[in-house]
Design a protein around this motif. Structure first.
Motif, PDB file in Angstrom:
ATOM      1  N   HIS A   3      -3.125 -76.607  34.129  1.00 35.35           N
ATOM      2  CA  HIS A   3      -2.633 -77.936  33.789  1.00 35.35           C
ATOM      3  C   HIS A   3      -3.823 -78.907  33.777  1.00 35.35           C
ATOM      4  O   HIS A   3      -4.591 -78.969  34.736  1.00 35.35           O
ATOM      5  CB  HIS A   3      -1.603 -78.400  34.821  1.00 35.35           C
ATOM      6  CG  HIS A   3      -1.186 -79.827  34.625  1.00 35.35           C
ATOM      7  ND1 HIS A   3      -0.353 -80.206  33.586  1.00 35.35           N
ATOM      8  CD2 HIS A   3      -1.481 -80.961  35.316  1.00 35.35           C
ATOM      9  CE1 HIS A   3      -0.154 -81.518  33.669  1.00 35.35           C
ATOM     10  NE2 HIS A   3      -0.839 -81.994  34.722  1.00 35.35           N
ATOM     11  N   THR A   4      -3.997 -79.678  32.711  1.00 35.33           N
ATOM     12  CA  THR A   4      -5.106 -80.636  32.588  1.00 35.33           C
ATOM     13  C   THR A   4      -4.610 -82.053  32.882  1.00 35.33           C
ATOM     14  O   THR A   4      -3.622 -82.513  32.284  1.00 35.33           O
ATOM     15  CB  THR A   4      -5.727 -80.598  31.181  1.00 35.33           C
ATOM     16  OG1 THR A   4      -6.205 -79.274  30.926  1.00 35.33           O
ATOM     17  CG2 THR A   4      -6.867 -81.592  31.067  1.00 35.33           C
TER      18      THR A   4
ATOM     19  N   ASN B 127      -2.545 -90.104  41.140  1.00 31.79           N
ATOM     20  CA  ASN B 127      -2.076 -88.761  41.479  1.00 31.79           C
ATOM     21  C   ASN B 127      -1.442 -88.057  40.280  1.00 31.79           C
ATOM     22  O   ASN B 127      -0.981 -88.698  39.326  1.00 31.79           O
ATOM     23  CB  ASN B 127      -1.073 -88.811  42.623  1.00 31.79           C
ATOM     24  CG  ASN B 127       0.173 -89.581  42.259  1.00 31.79           C
ATOM     25  OD1 ASN B 127       0.127 -90.794  42.153  1.00 31.79           O
ATOM     26  ND2 ASN B 127       1.296 -88.864  42.066  1.00 31.79           N
ATOM     27  N   THR B 128      -1.443 -86.740  40.355  1.00 32.56           N
ATOM     28  CA  THR B 128      -0.796 -85.924  39.321  1.00 32.56           C
ATOM     29  C   THR B 128       0.684 -85.793  39.614  1.00 32.56           C
ATOM     30  O   THR B 128       1.181 -86.261  40.655  1.00 32.56           O
ATOM     31  CB  THR B 128      -1.423 -84.531  39.301  1.00 32.56           C
ATOM     32  OG1 THR B 128      -1.128 -83.888  40.560  1.00 32.56           O
ATOM     33  CG2 THR B 128      -2.916 -84.593  39.089  1.00 32.56           C
ATOM     34  N   ASP B 129       1.382 -85.125  38.706  1.00 37.73           N
ATOM     35  CA  ASP B 129       2.776 -84.756  38.992  1.00 37.73           C
ATOM     36  C   ASP B 129       2.798 -83.709  40.104  1.00 37.73           C
ATOM     37  O   ASP B 129       1.799 -83.030  40.360  1.00 37.73           O
ATOM     38  CB  ASP B 129       3.446 -84.181  37.745  1.00 37.73           C
ATOM     39  CG  ASP B 129       3.566 -85.226  36.648  1.00 37.73           C
ATOM     40  OD1 ASP B 129       3.619 -86.429  37.002  1.00 37.73           O
ATOM     41  OD2 ASP B 129       3.559 -84.846  35.468  1.00 37.73           O
ATOM     42  N   SER B 130       3.935 -83.590  40.735  1.00 34.71           N
ATOM     43  CA  SER B 130       4.083 -82.580  41.786  1.00 34.71           C
ATOM     44  C   SER B 130       4.471 -81.253  41.148  1.00 34.71           C
ATOM     45  O   SER B 130       5.326 -81.199  40.261  1.00 34.71           O
ATOM     46  CB  SER B 130       5.157 -82.997  42.797  1.00 34.71           C
ATOM     47  OG  SER B 130       4.752 -84.171  43.454  1.00 34.71           O
TER      48      SER B 130
ATOM     49  N   SER C  94     -11.470 -85.495  32.820  1.00 31.93           N
ATOM     50  CA  SER C  94     -10.367 -84.523  32.711  1.00 31.93           C
ATOM     51  C   SER C  94     -10.578 -83.432  33.758  1.00 31.93           C
ATOM     52  O   SER C  94     -11.695 -82.902  33.894  1.00 31.93           O
ATOM     53  CB  SER C  94     -10.323 -83.897  31.318  1.00 31.93           C
ATOM     54  OG  SER C  94     -10.027 -84.881  30.354  1.00 31.93           O
ATOM     55  N   ALA C  95      -9.490 -83.129  34.491  1.00 31.15           N
ATOM     56  CA  ALA C  95      -9.538 -82.090  35.525  1.00 31.15           C
ATOM     57  C   ALA C  95      -8.552 -80.985  35.178  1.00 31.15           C
ATOM     58  O   ALA C  95      -7.369 -81.249  34.904  1.00 31.15           O
ATOM     59  CB  ALA C  95      -9.221 -82.688  36.879  1.00 31.15           C
ATOM     60  N   ASP C  96      -9.002 -79.730  35.137  1.00 33.95           N
ATOM     61  CA  ASP C  96      -8.116 -78.582  34.919  1.00 33.95           C
ATOM     62  C   ASP C  96      -7.645 -78.055  36.272  1.00 33.95           C
ATOM     63  O   ASP C  96      -8.469 -77.706  37.130  1.00 33.95           O
ATOM     64  CB  ASP C  96      -8.849 -77.469  34.170  1.00 33.95           C
ATOM     65  CG  ASP C  96      -9.036 -77.788  32.700  1.00 33.95           C
ATOM     66  OD1 ASP C  96      -8.406 -78.777  32.238  1.00 33.95           O
ATOM     67  OD2 ASP C  96      -9.812 -77.087  32.039  1.00 33.95           O
TER      68      ASP C  96
END
Length: 513
Positions: free
Chosen positions: A395-396, A431-434, A384-386
């Protein structure tokens, strides 16, 4: 004077025959045996002529006497009983036949009498030798051996030269007559019996020579070999086993200062492809017992020694073989690798907030498939990345990743081993959301991480994509436990990571893409 009955010569004054006892009649003819009178020389005749005449007269008298003796001998033989005549006549015939046989039969030469077998050395290491007495053979048979006529043609001059050199055929062939072998000639002990067998047969020799050769196998009992002391030639000789079963290797090591042991040469029966429980033999090679015994006064008690392969590790073939201690070591190393990556490669606004071990995938090559590795384990983690953005708060982002190791080894004592410094991190990008970072919608930010958005995707990539070559086990719990029983039924193509929109600012909180 001679006896009228038996023909024996009598004394002039004999009254009875001393041989047969018959009375002797005193006639003038018996008293004066017939003989030729000497020729008296005539007047005027030369002395030579007189001498010749006297010789002629003497010869005539001799012939008359011989005839008279022969006649009387025949008369004497005829006077014997008829049965006796047959016996004597038969004996004479036998003597004549024996004489003819002796004069016409071929000479027989026994080659065995010129062969001597002897032995020397030390008991258990003796050597047998065969010698042929060429001098005695040549001397004994110098007038007995001749080539047959058909082999003599064209060599008359050479034969004459031999006679001029005081040589003969026997002396020429003597050196070549020892043709044969001992059935055993080395490594002998007192009491052993060896046999010499000739290398030719009688027909071969008798076809060429005008005589008969005879010979037969000769046996000899070994005796007189010296006793010699012994020593342990393998004291300090070690075999060191390394590598992984069943591909272990063996190496000879001589850990002795004994001159005798350092002098010897040792040979190993097998150097590679070894498994625990196999045996290898160390043997002494190029060993000459007699010279060694003469130098050191003793010989090795044994020429070989067997060693059992042990201590080799073997590659693990199932997850249950992984010792708990090794598993904990791999978990600790994997977490260190992931934490170091997050601390060193993520952006400053991104921090590691969770790292949970979920289990592992354990793969082993299928039978007959060469994959280049003995086994492989994927240590599976949820990370998990904050992401701390001032405009949007924290955002996690949660994803799944792994660290893998190859060639896990199970040691013979039950412990495990693996090279923890040789690992692979996940290289798949997720990838995360933009996130919008400004008033304009085009001003967005997207973060990339090495991993998968879900466990099914990671399972497909790590396991399903390799199922043709590997068998697998998994200890990863939900949602991996919900994976289909046949992972081949799932798609193996990894979805492409979302790329930033054109004109957008993109940063990777993991390694730079």
């Amino acid at each position: 004077m001679f006896c009228e009955k038996c023909g024996a010569k009598l004394r002039d004054d004999a009254q009875f025959c001393e041989q047969c006892g018959a009375p002797v009649s005193q006639s003038e003819e018996q008293v004066q045996p017939a003989h030729a009178e000497a020729v008296q020389p005539q007047p005027g005749e030369s002395q030579a002529a007189q001498t010749a005449a006297n010789v002629s007269a003497a010869a005539q008298r001799g012939m008359e006497n011989a005839k008279e003796s022969l006649d009387k001998g025949v008369s004497k033989f005829k006077a014997l009983p008829q049965k006796t005549q047959y016996i004597i006549g038969g004996a004479v015939i036998v003597v004549i036949l024996l004489l003819i046989f002796a004069l016409t039969r071929k000479t027989t030469i026994d080659l065995n009498q010129y062969v001597t077998i002897s032995s020397s050395g030390y008991n258990g290491y003796g050597t047998a030798y065969v010698e042929f007495d060429t001098e005695a053979f040549a001397s004994d048979n110098k007038n007995k051996i001749e080539l047959k006529k058909e082999y003599m043609e064209g060599f008359e001059e050479e034969m004459s030269m031999l006679e001029g050199l005081d040589m003969n055929i026997a002396s020429l062939v003597a050196d070549s007559l020892l043709d044969g072998d001992l059935d055993v000639s080395s490594g002998l002990s007192n009491g052993d019996v060896v046999t010499f067998t000739w290398g030719f047969d009688e027909e071969e020799l008798n076809e060429v020579f005008d005589c008969n050769f005879k010979f037969s196998d000769i046996t000899y009992t070994v005796e007189g070999l010296e006793e010699v002391g012994t020593f342990d030639a393998f004291e300090g000789v070690e075999v060191v086993f390394t590598g992984m079963a069943p591909y272990g290797r063996a190496e000879l090591q001589i850990n002795s200062s004994d001159e005798k042991i350092r002098y010897l040469s040792y040979e190993l029966s097998q150097y590679e492809d070894l498994d625990n429980g196999d045996t290898v033999e160390v043997s002494i090679s190029n060993f000459y017992a007699e010279s060694f015994a003469e130098q050191y006064g003793m010989v090795p008690a044994e020429m070989t020694k067997t060693y059992t392969v042990e201590g080799l590790g073997s590659y693990m073939t199932s997850m249950e073989q992984i010792p708990a201690e090794l598993m904990e070591s791999m978990k600790a190393q994997s977490e260190d690798v992931l934490r170091a990556h997050a601390a060193g490669d993520w952006d400053e606004e991104v921090t590691l907030s969770g790292l949970n071990y979920l289990g592992n995938y354990f793969l082993t090559p299928k039978s007959g498939v060469d994959t280049g590795v003995a086994n492989r384990i994927y240590m599976v983690y949820e990370m998990s990345a904050d992401i701390n953005l001032e405009e949007y708060g924290v955002h996690t982002f949660t994803f799944y990743t792994y660290v893998s190791y190859d060639d896990l080894v199970l040691m013979e004592d039950g412990t495990g081993s693996v090279d923890l410094s040789s690992y692979e991190r996940c290289r798949n990008q997720v990838n995360t959301d933009s996130y919008q970072t400004g008033e304009n919608s085009w001003n967005t930010r997207t973060y990339y991480f090495y991993g998968y958005s879900d466990l099914d995707s990671m399972f497909n990539q790590c396991v399903t994509a390799q199922i043709a070559d590997y068998s697998y086990e998994t200890s990863v719990e939900a949602p991996a436990a919900e994976a289909p029983a046949d992972p081949a039924a799932e798609g193996t193509e990894e979805p492409a990571a979302e790329e930033p929109a054109e004109g957008a600012e993109a940063e990777d909180s993991g390694d730079a893409a």
